[in-house]
Structures are given as structure tokens and as C-alpha cells.
Design a protein around this motif. Structure first.
Motif, PDB file in Angstrom:
ATOM      1  N   LEU A 286       0.819  -1.213   0.000  1.00  0.00           N
ATOM      2  CA  LEU A 286       0.000   0.000   0.000  1.00  0.00           C
ATOM      3  C   LEU A 286       0.851   1.259   0.000  1.00  0.00           C
ATOM      4  O   LEU A 286       0.547   2.236  -0.704  1.00  0.00           O
ATOM      5  N   THR A 287       1.931   1.249   0.783  1.00  0.00           N
ATOM      6  CA  THR A 287       2.726   2.465   0.968  1.00  0.00           C
ATOM      7  C   THR A 287       3.945   2.537   0.055  1.00  0.00           C
ATOM      8  O   THR A 287       4.495   3.616  -0.148  1.00  0.00           O
ATOM      9  N   ASP A 297      -4.503   6.423   8.233  1.00  0.00           N
ATOM     10  CA  ASP A 297      -4.594   6.568   6.782  1.00  0.00           C
ATOM     11  C   ASP A 297      -4.750   5.213   6.087  1.00  0.00           C
ATOM     12  O   ASP A 297      -5.353   5.114   5.013  1.00  0.00           O
ATOM     13  N   TYR A 298      -4.179   4.172   6.691  1.00  0.00           N
ATOM     14  CA  TYR A 298      -4.157   2.854   6.048  1.00  0.00           C
ATOM     15  C   TYR A 298      -5.242   1.915   6.559  1.00  0.00           C
ATOM     16  O   TYR A 298      -5.595   0.957   5.873  1.00  0.00           O
ATOM     17  N   LYS A 301      -8.278   1.539   4.275  1.00  0.00           N
ATOM     18  CA  LYS A 301      -7.919   0.873   3.015  1.00  0.00           C
ATOM     19  C   LYS A 301      -7.647  -0.610   3.243  1.00  0.00           C
ATOM     20  O   LYS A 301      -8.035  -1.455   2.426  1.00  0.00           O
ATOM     21  N   GLU A 304     -10.820  -2.606   3.612  1.00  0.00           N
ATOM     22  CA  GLU A 304     -11.421  -2.889   2.297  1.00  0.00           C
ATOM     23  C   GLU A 304     -10.654  -4.009   1.593  1.00  0.00           C
ATOM     24  O   GLU A 304     -11.258  -4.925   1.024  1.00  0.00           O
ATOM     25  N   MET A 305      -9.302  -3.957   1.647  1.00  0.00           N
ATOM     26  CA  MET A 305      -8.487  -4.994   1.015  1.00  0.00           C
ATOM     27  C   MET A 305      -8.772  -6.372   1.622  1.00  0.00           C
ATOM     28  O   MET A 305      -8.721  -7.385   0.927  1.00  0.00           O
TER      29      MET A 305
END
Length: 905
Positions: A286-287, A297-298, A301, A304-305
Motif C-alpha cells: 500500500l505504501t 490513513d491505512y 484501506k 477494504e483490502m
């Protein structure tokens, strides 16, 4: 090595695969014998393709163990080829080894690649340029290589002095070159030469304790570190390192063969490791960098992943993080169990000392409690609670034997409705809550072993439950235990320096256990939908009745859980300088006993929610409310205090203080002649005296008067302003303060009858400290004078960006109005996303809509601002102007939501 993985060798066709995805084909590595050595850019391009293919394999659900070992295998292929090329004539004399995580065969997409180049002591230096070229080329390919070049003797010297070095070298894996040299290094650092099992174990245990303290001994923080936090991957590695050193075990599965892990525990450890590997692998993908922190921030996400979706009262990100927290809980439990087992096996010297009987069911063995027979819990299920009571009763007991921990975990299923109804179990639990020592420690141990969640099923539902905001720093279960700890400290003399008033009150509480029960249940209803206070009150009442508490005690606990937010909300969102507000609060509390209990629970709750939440200012508000309510209860609810009496008392106190400075009463009264009555209501005597003294000393100086003083009693720094009133003054002042990195906690805005602004602000530094340094006070004063000396006041520009954490959240603006308890003013309650310059925007909207501000209380609740403003209109009673209220609401929502979107962009 956490779970020793040998990097996969290529298949018979030479292709390295992860699941169904071809990750690396030998045709992409090999070159024609006549072709030139490829430029680094070729490898860089290939590594980019490999990462893309690994992402595909990840998305297809490939086992994370295969992913990390595949990444290591790809790096092996590149390194060995480069090694052979750059050291073609000397490669057989030297040795290339992978160390650390790479040595274990574990590489995440952006992990550091640690290598060791072993050189013989007698070798000439002609290899040095080749090694340097080799390392430089690897960096040019995009591989982040950490390297060391050492002889065997140098390895031994470094390892003997540093536990980290010997740990990394223990995991070394030969990649190329001299096997003889590599084996010589392994022999030089073996337990026979240095760091025998006992020393190694003690050092790694101490290292873990130090690491855990950096994370406040909890893995349940808002943004945990997947690798380093308690319960993270490093805790698994500690187990494996000790096992490798003591048993020469290359895999964790060998601990099953040695009888240190049951097959079920091994499966649990592997499943937990696989989940954290998958999280870490996803973070790197991701990063695009080595990122091990689960930042806000992650988190959304990753949820969802990982396939989570929002449910009623349970966001996808909250479900994902609850899975994470429950995983680290399992790892922490197994880490504790195995380290205790290692302690007993490796460290404890006197294995033959006879155990000391405690009772028929338990005994002490080398200071650790253990059962007298493996079937104790089977025959006496209530002993599952008795053990914790015995630990609390005897401070000489250091803990629980590993075999008994395992039995406790294996028999948790015996705690059912029948168990909870057993008078012996109920009596034991209440006896624990009534102990003079060890309550918090044993409740935490019960939580770690999974017993508390079984005994109180409602507690089990909040284990690992997080709330996706910046306000609640810990998971609900951890917060609840912190609150009980805080309540416990109020009853112990050694902690009376922390909150003296709380300790004084705590000392006279007759039944401390009622507070602890209220602490256990106050947030237990979260995550079920509905009002968590009401849901928790129902659970608390049921618990009290099942444990045979009296009707009076049951009602007190139930009321505390139901109303546990009442005092904090009143202190932070009501004008507690107004006797009418105090009387209203006293009517709800009714008795001094309830007030005492609620005050202690409120302080403990705020302190246990967020380390920075209970500032000196907020604690002062709570104590002010406590004392005022106690006085109101003593006067009697039928005889409320009148505002005129408060004004008279404050004026009299201020007059006494001013006369001590040789000021004349007529001069003082002349100064006060222009002050509105509400000024004397909202300011206490010492504040009035300080501000009056400053005004009289200024002697009609046209320069804006700015006075600043640290005010420890009020928990902040007071800023007093006296100057001709003007439009947008509040916005200009707050904007200037915010640009200086200050947070406004309180604002009391008054206008004299002759057109002067008479404003007092209480501020703190951004990190919650009180402003006290002379240079800082001078800086603030000069900035305010510059701003206030302007002939007109415009929009104050606040250019500081919002903190990273705040930008991760979207908080829609909400505006509510309520009557100000008998005043012609209206209380405007504002909830919106916190950001620099917020109050400046609010001030501009007030000015544009003809709104006069009288006072403000400012509260930052994590990422949210929850502020209250007492307002009126310039041309009449705002309570009678619904159209103006609607207009003001719309203007605030528009201005703040637009500013919030801009700040996040």
C-alpha cells in the motif's frame, strides 16, 4: 526466526511461483554468455515486475508465508548472481550470508535486506574493491541492503557484547562462497562460546520488556506497530530465538516435539502470525515503503483490502481492527505462556525444592502458583476464580506456572451460566474486588487468560473493540481496565499525590467495590447500537442482583453507569459559573454520596480514555463543579444560590485583594462602574482583582492592554485583553493564538458599558502544557498587540496545516441551539472536525451574521471539536429569531465543511 522458512527453490522448470502466479522465470535472470553484464536498471525494472506479480498473488489470497518466502527467494537469485559476477575470482574465499529476517527467509516487499560478507582474517585486501562494487550495484538495483563486512573473530567480538548482533547472526543463512568460513562463524557464536541459554533468555526477556514499555505495555493503541507493539510479530520472534538458542530448533513446530507447545497452540500461533504477515505485506504494498505502523490513513484501506464491509453500528475498519487486536491478544497470551515455560526450564535453578501447599487445590512452586492436580479445574470449576483471589491475597506469589496457565485456558469453557450462578464463584469474584491489594493486576491477568470475558459475557463482546476516532486511544476492554486501575489508585495512599481531592474522597468511600463494578460496566454496552449507558446500566443491574448486592448498592451502581457522562458533559458544555446550572446538576445528583462516586468515576474515565484528555483545565472544571454542587446540596435543593449572591461574593473578594495593593475603594468602584454584571458572575475574585489592577495601572494608555499569566490553579495560562471593542475581535484573537500553536480552552467575552472589550482567554500549548516561559509569554503578547493595534480587523490567516491524524477523518458539522438556563443568551453547540483556525472561522461567521459572543468553552475530542458558544444578536433576543438561528446554522455548516475539505486536500 519466527517460523523458519527456507526460501522456495525454483520448480523443475526453474520458475518461482506464489500460488498460481509465476513470480520469476529464469529466462528473466539468465543472459547469453557473450552478453555484457546487465545495467542495474534491468534489475530495477524486474523487481518492479516482481512486486506487481506478488500483489496479484496477494489479491488472489496466496498464503502469506509463501509470499514472504517467495520475495526472499527472488532476492536470493539476484544476490547470488551478482556475487558470482563481482567476486568471480575471490568468491570461494569469502562467504555471503543472509542475516536477520532475510536469514529466516522472510522478506516483505520493502523489508530491509541484511547481509554479512565474511572474510578470512589472513586474506589480502584485494577483495575490498570487488565487495564495494557489489554493494553499490545492489543499491543501484533498488534493493535496500544493510551490510557488514567482518572476519569470524570480529563477528564473535561484536556478538559477545551485543544481544542484537548475536541474535541476527544466529539466523544467518549461507548464500554463496566458503561454507567452511560460514560454519566457523556459527561455531564462534554458539552457546558453548557465548550467551548460554540462561543469559540469552534473560537478555531477550529484558529486551522485550523494554520494547513493550515504549508502547505503554499495550498493543491496543490507536495506531499499533505490527512488528514491534506488544503482541506483534517481534513477540513471536522472541519465542523462536529462545527456542533456537536453547533447543537448536529451526522451526517453531519443533517446540511441539519438545513438549513446549501443544498442536493446538502451534496452530493458533501460526494462524496469528499469518494474519500479521498478511497485514504487514499489505502495508508495504500500500505504501511502497517499509511501513509497519497501522496508521489511520491505512486502516480504512486495509479493511477494504481484507474484505470487511460496514455493518450496523460496526464500521468495516472497526471490524478489521478488532480482528487485529484479538490476534495480538492471542499472541500475547502464548508469548507469556512460553516465556514462563522457558523461565521454569532454563532459568529457575532449584528444581528440586518441594512445593509449599496453599490449600487442597493450589500450591506454590518456586514462587509461582500451580494446581495440585491436573484435574483440579475439572472437579472444582470455581477454582478458576479462586486462583486469582489467592494471587491477590499473597504478594509473594510471582505469577502462575506455565502448566497451570495452560490448564486455565483449556478449562475456560467450564464458565457458563451454571458456573456464574454458583454461590462459590460469585463469592470469590466479589472477594477479589474487596481485596486491599492486587485487584487491578489480577483483573488484567483474568483478561489475558480469557477468564474475565467468560465470567462477564458483556465484557467478552468488547474485547478488542476499537472506535475509529482519535478520542478513544484504547480498545474498550483495555479502557475499562484502565478506568478500574485509576479508581483503585484513589484508594491507595501511595498515589494520593496524583489527585489529592480524589484520594481524600476515595478514603471515605465505604464500599470501593461498587466503584470498580461501575468502572467495569460503564462502557460495556458499546458496539451494540442504542445508548451504551442505558445498555450498560441493564448489564450492571443484572450483575449486582446476581451477586446479591443490596437494593441500595444496586441502585447506586446502576445510576453511576447510566449517568457516567453527566458530570463531564456538564463541566465542559454548561456555564458552571451560573448558579442555575449548578442547581440543575445538583437536582440530578441528589446526594453527596452519589456526587462523590460520580466525581471519582468521571476523573478515572477521562484519565483512562486518552492520556492527554484530563488536562489541568478540565480537572479544574470538574473540581469546581464538585465543590459548587456539594455546597448546593448542603444548602438544600429547596434553597438554591442566587446569581446576585455569587456576584456579591466575587466583588467582595476582589475588593479585599485590591485594597491590599493600596488601591482606593472609590477608584475601584469607578473602574467597575462600566462592567456588566455577568462579568462578576463568570470571573472569580482573584481574576477580577488581577484584571482590574492591570486596567488601573494602564491609566488610559491607548495601546491595547494585553496581560498574560500562568494560572496553575485553573490549569492553563490566562490572557486578558482590554481595548476598544470592534467587529471580528474574537476571530482575530483566536486566529493569532492558533497560528502561534496555542489551543484555546475557554473564552469569556464581555463588553463594558462604554464600548470596551473585556475578554479573558485560557490557553495551553498544543501538547497540553501550560505556557510559563518568559520568552514565550513575550512572544504571545507581542503578536497580539501587533494584531490588535491594526486599525481594522480582518480575517486572521492561519497557515498551520492540520495534524496528519486529523486529516484521516471527516466530521460533518453539526449545530444545535439550546436555551442558556434562564439567560436571554442562546447556547450554540458546535461539533465539527478540528483544524487550525477553526475559532477564527467561527468568529468571522458570527460577525457576518450580527452575532455577539459572550463566552465559549472549547473542547477537542480527538479529531472532533465540540465547542459551546453563548451568543445573542445585536438587535434583540436571538431566542425569538428562528430565522436568524437557521441562517447562522447554514452559514457555519457551509464555512466549516468547506474549510475542512480544503484542509484534507
Amino acid at each position: 526466526m519466527s517460523h523458519q522458512i527456507s526460501p522456495p527453490t525454483p520448480n523443475t522448470d526453474g520458475i518461482i511461483r506464489a500460488g498460481a502466479v509465476d513470480i520469476l522465470n529464469p529466462a528473466e535472470l539468465d543472459r547469453d554468455a557473450t552478453a555484457a553484464w546487465p545495467p542495474a536498471s534491468r534489475w530495477r525494472k524486474l523487481l518492479k515486475q516482481v512486486r506487481s506479480r506478488l500483489r496479484q498473488a496477494f489479491d488472489e489470497g496466496t498464503d502469506p508465508g509463501i509470499l514472504v518466502s517467495t520475495q526472499a527467494a527472488v532476492v536470493d537469485q539476484i544476490l547470488t548472481r551478482c556475487w558470482a559476477h563481482f567476486l568471480d575470482t575471490t568468491a570461494h574465499q569469502l562467504a555471503l550470508a543472509a542475516v536477520g529476517g532475510y536469514g529466516r527467509g522472510e522478506l516483505h516487499p520493502c523489508s530491509d535486506i541484511d547481509i554479512l560478507v565474511l572474510v578470512p582474517a589472513e586474506a589480502p585486501d584485494n577483495w575490498a574493491p570487488a565487495v564495494e562494487a557489489f554493494i553499490t550495484y545492489l543499491w543501484d538495483t533498488g534493493l535496500e541492503v544493510g551490510h557488514s563486512v567482518r572476519t569470524v573473530e570480529q563477528c564473535a567480538g561484536a556478538a559477545a557484547n551485543d544481544i542484537t548482533v548475536v541474535t541476527n547472526l544466529t539466523e544467518a543463512r549461507l548464500l554463496g562462497g566458503s561454507e567452511h568460513l560460514f560454519e566457523a562463524m556459527r561455531a564462534a557464536i554458539s552457546p558453548r562460546r557465548m550467551w548460554p541459554s540462561t543469559e540469552f533468555f534473560e537478555a531477550k526477556k529484558a529486551e522485550q520488556e523494554t520494547r513493550h514499555r515504549k508502547f505503554h505495555d499495550t498493543g491496543y493503541q490507536l495506531e499499533p506497530n505490527v512488528k514491534e507493539s506488544p503482541g506483534g510479530l517481534r513477540d513471536i520472534q522472541v519465542i523462536a530465538w529462545v527456542a533456537k538458542r536453547h533447543f537448536q530448533a529451526d522451526t517453531l513446530s519443533e517446540l511441539v516435539d519438545h513438549g513446549f507447545l501443544t498442536p493446538r497452540e502451534y496452530q493458533s500461533l501460526q494462524a496469528s502470525q499469518a494474519f500479521l504477515w498478511r497485514v504487514r505485506f499489505a502495508l508495504h504494498l500500500l505504501t511502497g515503503r517499509r511501513e509497519d505502523r497501522l496508521l489511520f490513513d491505512y486502516q480504512v484501506k486495509l479493511a477494504e483490502m481484507f474484505g470487511f464491509t460496514d455493518q450496523d453500528h460496526n464500521l468495516a475498519v472497526e471490524q478489521f481492527m478488532q480482528t487485529y487486536y484479538r490476534t495480538v491478544t492471542r499472541i500475547s497470551r502464548l508469548n507469556e505462556l512460553l516465556l514462563q515455560l522457558f523461565q521454569e526450564t532454563i532459568v529457575v535453578p532449584d528444581q528440586d525444592a518441594p512445593p509449599t501447599p496453599i490449600n487442597a487445590r493450589f500450591r506454590s512452586c518456586q514462587g509461582f502458583i500451580e494446581v495440585t492436580h491436573p484435574d483440579v479445574f475439572k472437579h472444582y470449576p470455581y477454582a478458576l476464580l479462586e486462583m486469582f483471589l489467592l494471587l491477590a491475597e499473597d504478594p509473594n506469589l510471582k505469577g502462575v506456572r506455565a502448566s497451570t496457565i495452560r490448564l486455565v485456558r483449556a478449562h475456560r469453557n467450564l464458565i457458563d451460566d451454571h458456573f456464574r450462578a454458583d454461590i462459590r464463584a460469585r463469592s470469590l469474584f466479589m472477594a477479589l474486588l474487596r481485596q486491599p491489594h492486587g485487584i487491578t493486576h489480577e483483573l488484567r491477568r483474568m483478561s489475558r487468560y480469557g477468564i474475565l470475558a467468560r465470567y462477564i459475557p458483556a465484557f467478552g463482546r468488547v474485547v478488542g473493540r476499537m472506535q475509529f476516532d482519535l478520542f478513544h486511544v484504547y480498545t474498550v476492554d483495555q479502557h475499562v481496565l484502565f478506568v478500574v486501575r485509576n479508581l483503585r489508585r484513589f484508594a491507595l495512599p501511595e498515589f494520593e499525590h496524583e489527585y489529592p481531592l480524589c484520594s481524600q474522597i476515595g478514603a471515605r468511600i465505604p464500599k470501593q467495590e461498587l466503584l470498580y463494578i461501575a468502572g467495569l460496566f460503564h462502557d460495556i454496552g458499546k458496539g451494540r447500537g442504542g445508548d451504551h449507558s442505558e445498555l450498560g446500566a441493564v448489564d450492571a443491574e443484572d450483575f449486582c442482583r446476581r451477586h446479591d448486592l443490596s437494593e441500595r448498592d444496586t441502585q447506586l451502581v446502576t445510576w453511576l453507569v447510566q449517568e457516567h457522562l453527566l458530570m463531564s458533559m456538564t463541566a465542559q458544555r454548561r456555564d458552571i459559573s451560573d448558579p442555575r446550572e449548578i442547581h440543575e446538576f445538583a437536582r440530578k445528583v441528589r446526594t453527596q454520596n452519589r456526587l462523590d462516586h460520580l466525581f471519582l468515576l468521571t476523573v478515572a474515565d477521562m484519565r483512562g480514555t486518552n492520556p492527554g484528555l484530563l488536562s489541568g483545565w478540565k480537572y479544574r472544571l470538574l473540581t469546581q463543579l464538585y465543590h459548587a454542587t456539594a455546597e448546593a446540596l448542603q444548602r438544600g435543593l429547596e434553597n438554591p444560590l442566587d446569581a446576585a449572591e455569587v456576584i456579591k461574593e466575587n466583588r467582595a473578594e476582589a475588593l479585599t485583594l485590591l485594597r491590599q495593593n493600596d488601591l482606593e475603594v472609590p477608584d475601584i468602584e469607578a473602574c467597575w462602574a462600566n462592567f456588566p454584571p455577568e462579568y462578576f458572575l463568570r470571573h472569580q475574585g482573584d481574576e477580577i482583582a488581577w484584571e482590574t489592577r492591570a486596567i488601573m495601572a494602564a491609566n488610559h494608555d491607548p495601546t491595547p492592554l494585553v496581560q498574560i499569566r500562568p494560572d496553575a490553579e485553573r490549569g492553563g495560562t490566562s490572557i486578558f485583553l482590554y481595548l476598544p471593542d470592534r467587529d471580528y475581535l474574537f476571530g482575530a484573537v483566536t486566529g493569532t493564538l492558533n497560528q502561534l500553536g496555542l489551543t484555546v480552552q475557554d473564552a469569556r467575552i464581555s463588553s463594558t458599558w462604554n464600548g470596551k472589550a473585556l475578554d479573558t482567554y485560557l490557553v495551553l500549548e498544543e501538547d497540553g502544557r501550560m505556557v510559563s516561559e518568559r520568552f514565550r509569554i513575550a512572544e504571545i503578547r507581542e503578536a497580539l498587540i501587533r494584531e490588535l493595534a491594526k486599525s481594522t480587523t480582518g480575517q486572521s490567516q492561519v497557515t498551520r496545516p492540520p495534524p496528519r491524524r486529523v486529516r484521516a477523518f471527516t466530521t460533518p458539522t453539526q449545530v444545535r441551539f439550546r436555551p442558556a438556563n434562564g439567560h436571554p443568551h442562546l447556547a450554540l453547540e458546535l461539533i465539527t472536525g478540528d483544524r487550525p483556525g477553526l475559532l477564527s472561522i467561527v468568529g468571522r461567521v458570527f460577525q457576518e451574521n450580527g452575532i455577539r459572543l459572550h463566552a465559549a468553552k472549547v473542547a477537542t475530542i480527538g479529531e472532533r471539536a465540540e465547542d459551546v458558544f453563548w451568543i445573542s444578536s445585536r438587535d434583540g433576543d436571538i431566542q425569538a429569531q428562528p430565522q436568524l438561528q437557521h441562517q447562522l446554522r447554514e452559514a457555519l455548516v457551509k464555512a466549516l465543511d468547506e474549510a475542512g475539505a480544503e484542509a484534507r486536500s
